[in-house]
Design a protein around this motif. Structure first.
Motif, PDB file in Angstrom:
ATOM      1  N   ASN A 239       0.971  -1.099  -0.439  1.00  0.00           N
ATOM      2  CA  ASN A 239       0.110   0.172  -0.166  1.00  0.00           C
ATOM      3  C   ASN A 239       0.914   1.500   0.125  1.00  0.00           C
ATOM      4  O   ASN A 239       1.718   1.248   0.906  1.00  0.00           O
ATOM      5  CB  ASN A 239      -0.970  -0.471   1.395  1.00  0.00           C
ATOM      6  CG  ASN A 239      -2.292   1.233   0.889  1.00  0.00           C
ATOM      7  OD1 ASN A 239      -2.028   1.801   0.366  1.00  0.00           O
ATOM      8  ND2 ASN A 239      -2.727   1.256   2.669  1.00  0.00           N
ATOM      9  N   PRO A 240       0.770   2.126  -1.244  1.00  0.00           N
ATOM     10  CA  PRO A 240       1.902   2.848  -1.346  1.00  0.00           C
ATOM     11  C   PRO A 240       1.440   4.274  -0.116  1.00  0.00           C
ATOM     12  O   PRO A 240       2.474   4.969   0.144  1.00  0.00           O
ATOM     13  CB  PRO A 240       1.712   3.347  -2.641  1.00  0.00           C
ATOM     14  CG  PRO A 240       0.011   3.339  -3.131  1.00  0.00           C
ATOM     15  CD  PRO A 240       0.235   1.281  -2.509  1.00  0.00           C
ATOM     16  N   ASP A 241      -0.314   4.285   0.344  1.00  0.00           N
ATOM     17  CA  ASP A 241      -0.416   4.792   1.279  1.00  0.00           C
ATOM     18  C   ASP A 241      -0.301   4.870   2.857  1.00  0.00           C
ATOM     19  O   ASP A 241      -0.384   5.477   3.182  1.00  0.00           O
ATOM     20  CB  ASP A 241      -1.765   5.946   0.267  1.00  0.00           C
ATOM     21  CG  ASP A 241      -1.378   6.126  -0.364  1.00  0.00           C
ATOM     22  OD1 ASP A 241      -0.865   6.966  -1.007  1.00  0.00           O
ATOM     23  OD2 ASP A 241      -2.461   5.511  -1.459  1.00  0.00           O
ATOM     24  N   ARG A 242       0.601   3.829   3.335  1.00  0.00           N
ATOM     25  CA  ARG A 242       0.601   3.592   4.465  1.00  0.00           C
ATOM     26  C   ARG A 242       1.457   4.314   5.696  1.00  0.00           C
ATOM     27  O   ARG A 242       1.530   3.941   6.395  1.00  0.00           O
ATOM     28  CB  ARG A 242       1.111   2.590   4.537  1.00  0.00           C
ATOM     29  CG  ARG A 242       1.353   1.207   5.680  1.00  0.00           C
ATOM     30  CD  ARG A 242       0.096   0.512   5.927  1.00  0.00           C
ATOM     31  NE  ARG A 242       0.267   0.459   7.729  1.00  0.00           N
ATOM     32  CZ  ARG A 242       1.022  -0.567   7.905  1.00  0.00           C
ATOM     33  NH1 ARG A 242       1.466  -1.166   6.800  1.00  0.00           N
ATOM     34  NH2 ARG A 242       1.593  -1.369   9.087  1.00  0.00           N
ATOM     35  N   PHE A 243       2.807   4.896   4.749  1.00  0.00           N
ATOM     36  CA  PHE A 243       3.287   5.581   5.293  1.00  0.00           C
ATOM     37  C   PHE A 243       4.233   6.598   4.490  1.00  0.00           C
ATOM     38  O   PHE A 243       3.690   6.716   3.355  1.00  0.00           O
ATOM     39  CB  PHE A 243       4.740   4.692   5.793  1.00  0.00           C
ATOM     40  CG  PHE A 243       4.332   3.477   6.045  1.00  0.00           C
ATOM     41  CD1 PHE A 243       3.760   3.180   8.002  1.00  0.00           C
ATOM     42  CD2 PHE A 243       5.217   2.056   6.048  1.00  0.00           C
ATOM     43  CE1 PHE A 243       3.900   2.628   8.435  1.00  0.00           C
ATOM     44  CE2 PHE A 243       4.701   1.063   6.350  1.00  0.00           C
ATOM     45  CZ  PHE A 243       4.388   0.684   7.582  1.00  0.00           C
TER      46      PHE A 243
ATOM     47  N   LEU B 171       6.275  -1.099   2.816  1.00  0.00           N
ATOM     48  CA  LEU B 171       7.517   0.131   2.799  1.00  0.00           C
ATOM     49  C   LEU B 171       7.596   0.551   1.831  1.00  0.00           C
ATOM     50  O   LEU B 171       8.376   1.437   1.539  1.00  0.00           O
ATOM     51  CB  LEU B 171       8.782  -1.011   3.724  1.00  0.00           C
ATOM     52  CG  LEU B 171       8.316  -0.747   5.925  1.00  0.00           C
ATOM     53  CD1 LEU B 171       9.075  -1.963   6.626  1.00  0.00           C
ATOM     54  CD2 LEU B 171       8.487   0.934   6.131  1.00  0.00           C
ATOM     55  N   CYS B 172       8.274  -0.496   1.142  1.00  0.00           N
ATOM     56  CA  CYS B 172       8.209  -0.321  -0.742  1.00  0.00           C
ATOM     57  C   CYS B 172       7.871   0.374  -1.431  1.00  0.00           C
ATOM     58  O   CYS B 172       8.153   1.546  -2.034  1.00  0.00           O
ATOM     59  CB  CYS B 172       8.845  -1.980  -0.859  1.00  0.00           C
ATOM     60  SG  CYS B 172       9.915  -2.581   0.110  1.00  0.00           S
ATOM     61  N   ALA B 173       6.234   0.219  -1.355  1.00  0.00           N
ATOM     62  CA  ALA B 173       5.916   1.175  -1.736  1.00  0.00           C
ATOM     63  C   ALA B 173       5.430   2.534  -1.508  1.00  0.00           C
ATOM     64  O   ALA B 173       5.285   3.377  -2.877  1.00  0.00           O
ATOM     65  CB  ALA B 173       3.931   0.340  -1.547  1.00  0.00           C
ATOM     66  N   SER B 174       5.397   2.332  -0.243  1.00  0.00           N
ATOM     67  CA  SER B 174       5.198   4.147   0.017  1.00  0.00           C
ATOM     68  C   SER B 174       7.055   5.243  -0.270  1.00  0.00           C
ATOM     69  O   SER B 174       6.406   5.854  -0.207  1.00  0.00           O
ATOM     70  CB  SER B 174       5.097   4.290   1.781  1.00  0.00           C
ATOM     71  OG  SER B 174       3.756   3.587   1.950  1.00  0.00           O
ATOM     72  N   MET B 175       8.160   3.917   0.064  1.00  0.00           N
ATOM     73  CA  MET B 175       9.170   4.892  -0.028  1.00  0.00           C
ATOM     74  C   MET B 175       9.390   4.988  -1.685  1.00  0.00           C
ATOM     75  O   MET B 175       9.562   6.186  -2.429  1.00  0.00           O
ATOM     76  CB  MET B 175      10.360   3.533  -0.252  1.00  0.00           C
ATOM     77  CG  MET B 175      11.070   4.469  -0.053  1.00  0.00           C
ATOM     78  SD  MET B 175      11.326   6.251   0.714  1.00  0.00           S
ATOM     79  CE  MET B 175      13.581   6.100   0.859  1.00  0.00           C
ATOM     80  N   GLN B 176       8.472   3.648  -2.828  1.00  0.00           N
ATOM     81  CA  GLN B 176       8.623   3.969  -3.767  1.00  0.00           C
ATOM     82  C   GLN B 176       7.307   5.450  -4.417  1.00  0.00           C
ATOM     83  O   GLN B 176       8.201   6.128  -5.460  1.00  0.00           O
ATOM     84  CB  GLN B 176       8.794   2.979  -4.566  1.00  0.00           C
ATOM     85  CG  GLN B 176       8.140   3.183  -6.556  1.00  0.00           C
ATOM     86  CD  GLN B 176       8.421   1.564  -6.858  1.00  0.00           C
ATOM     87  OE1 GLN B 176       8.668   1.097  -6.648  1.00  0.00           O
ATOM     88  NE2 GLN B 176       7.162   1.512  -7.428  1.00  0.00           N
TER      89      GLN B 176
END
Ligand code: KG4
Ligand code: ZN
Length: 339
Positions: free
Chosen positions: A196-200, A243-248
């Protein structure tokens, strides 16, 4: 008769050779060096030794796949810099000797220009379009992050660049912090697809103009994880995809918002991306989305021409060949230079 150009790339940890007939690709061969992954980054001395082992088989395969004999070559184009000096020396020394032995011109190539010139590589059917001048190119690699106005094949001006880390370096460092192997960019990209890219949310820089900064983001990611790991030692393990999705998403948002600003300020709506990070699925889809919304003409290179490759060196060599812009045996590699 077309001009057959052999391109040789050895600036970092990929040994690559390609053959082009004018601007049409005939072969594109790359030997990756797996040896670095256990060290968490490229070890320069190991890279140059591996180039020495790989260069002859890679060139042999490229000529074979192109079905071209070395005596048919019109010129040898090689990466002169920027890059790791020990690595560059292997490609440049081989190219000089090969060109001298065949008595054909030697063409020296700037690796960063070549990443942009990858947009002019044609396939045999000549399908797909090439950008028209002037266009904007976001070059994002392991060592560079630049927005360039491309007025002509060799008339390029940097209008924005990173003040510290490069975008690819940020992907790689974030991956390393999470214990993922080098190079981390493709690994983060793959894992991010499940997350989930909006998690963090991580801190975005506030840099004026068209320049970038990624060091604050890297530090905020490190401290964020350090705090969470104190509470839960399995925090990375249990949240890796998010983490990967949010950082990306954070990195891609930073890149795309500056590109948007550059397009507004210059009024240029021909927009390209280049370099290893242009393989990133989030960046590619983000740019498609924004381009569609803003009616830009978008140019995204095929995956084979995003990370380091010799096809981009060969095509740049072809355009230099047309101008009779030849190098000399006295040219020495350079570690750092812009254009
Ligand atoms: O252009 P390149 O092959 O070499 C340089 O000139 O630096 O770029 C390598 C960089 C590395 O940092 C790598 O992690 C990143 O490009 N990269 C990616 C992806 N594929 C390669 N970053 C994000 N997503 C990817 N799919
Ligand atoms: Zn590169």
């Amino acid at each position: 008769m077309p001009h057959y150009i052999l391109g040789i790339e050895s600036s970092c940890d990929d040994t690559a050779a390609a053959v082009i007939a004018d601007d049409v690709i005939l072969s594109n061969v790359t030997a990756n060096q797996d040896i670095h992954s256990s060290f968490g980054g490229v070890v320069p001395e190991l890279a140059s030794r591996a180039h020495q082992q790989n260069i002859i088989p890679v060139i042999h395969t490229a000529l074979q796949k192109a079905n071209i004999g070395k005596n048919q070559l019109s010129a040898v184009a090689y990466t002169r810099g920027p890059g790791l000096l020990g690595s560059l020396l292997v490609g440049s020394s081989f190219s000089k000797a090969f060109a001298m032995g065949l008595n054909i011109p030697l063409i020296e190539i700037n690796h960063l220009q070549a990443h942009i010139m990858a947009h002019f590589i044609r396939n045999a059917e000549k399908t797909g379009s090439v950008p028209t001048f002037p266009f904007l190119c976001l070059t994002v690699s392991g060592g560079h992050t630049q927005i360039v106005i491309v007025k002509d094949h060799f008339d390029m001006h940097i209008i924005g660049q990173t003040l510290d880390d490069a975008a690819g370096e940020t992907f790689d460092k974030a991956a390393k912090i999470m214990g993922l192997p080098y190079p981390g960019g493709p690994v983060v990209d793959r894992i991010a697809r499940e997350g989930n890219p909006d998690r963090f949310s991580f801190s975005k820089p506030n840099i004026p103009g068209l320049d970038f900064s990624f060091s604050g983001l890297k530090t905020s990611f490190l401290y964020f994880l350090r705090d969470r790991l104190k509470e839960d030692p399995l925090f990375i393990e249990n949240n890796k995809a998010d983490l990967c999705a949010s950082m990306q998403k954070t990195i891609v948002d930073i890149l795309i918002s500056k590109l948007d600003k550059a397009a507004t300020e210059t009024g240029i709506h021909e927009i390209a991306i280049a370099g290893g990070v242009s393989a990133n699925s989030g960046l590619r889809s983000g740019l498609y989305g924004l381009g569609h919304q803003k009616s830009w003409n978008i140019f995204i290179p095929p995956l084979a021409y995003t990370t380091d490759n010799a096809a981009m060196i060969a095509v740049t060599g072809y355009f230099k060949f047309l101008k009779r812009d030849f190098g000399s045996q006295a040219d020495t590699p350079y570690a750092r230079i812009s254009f």
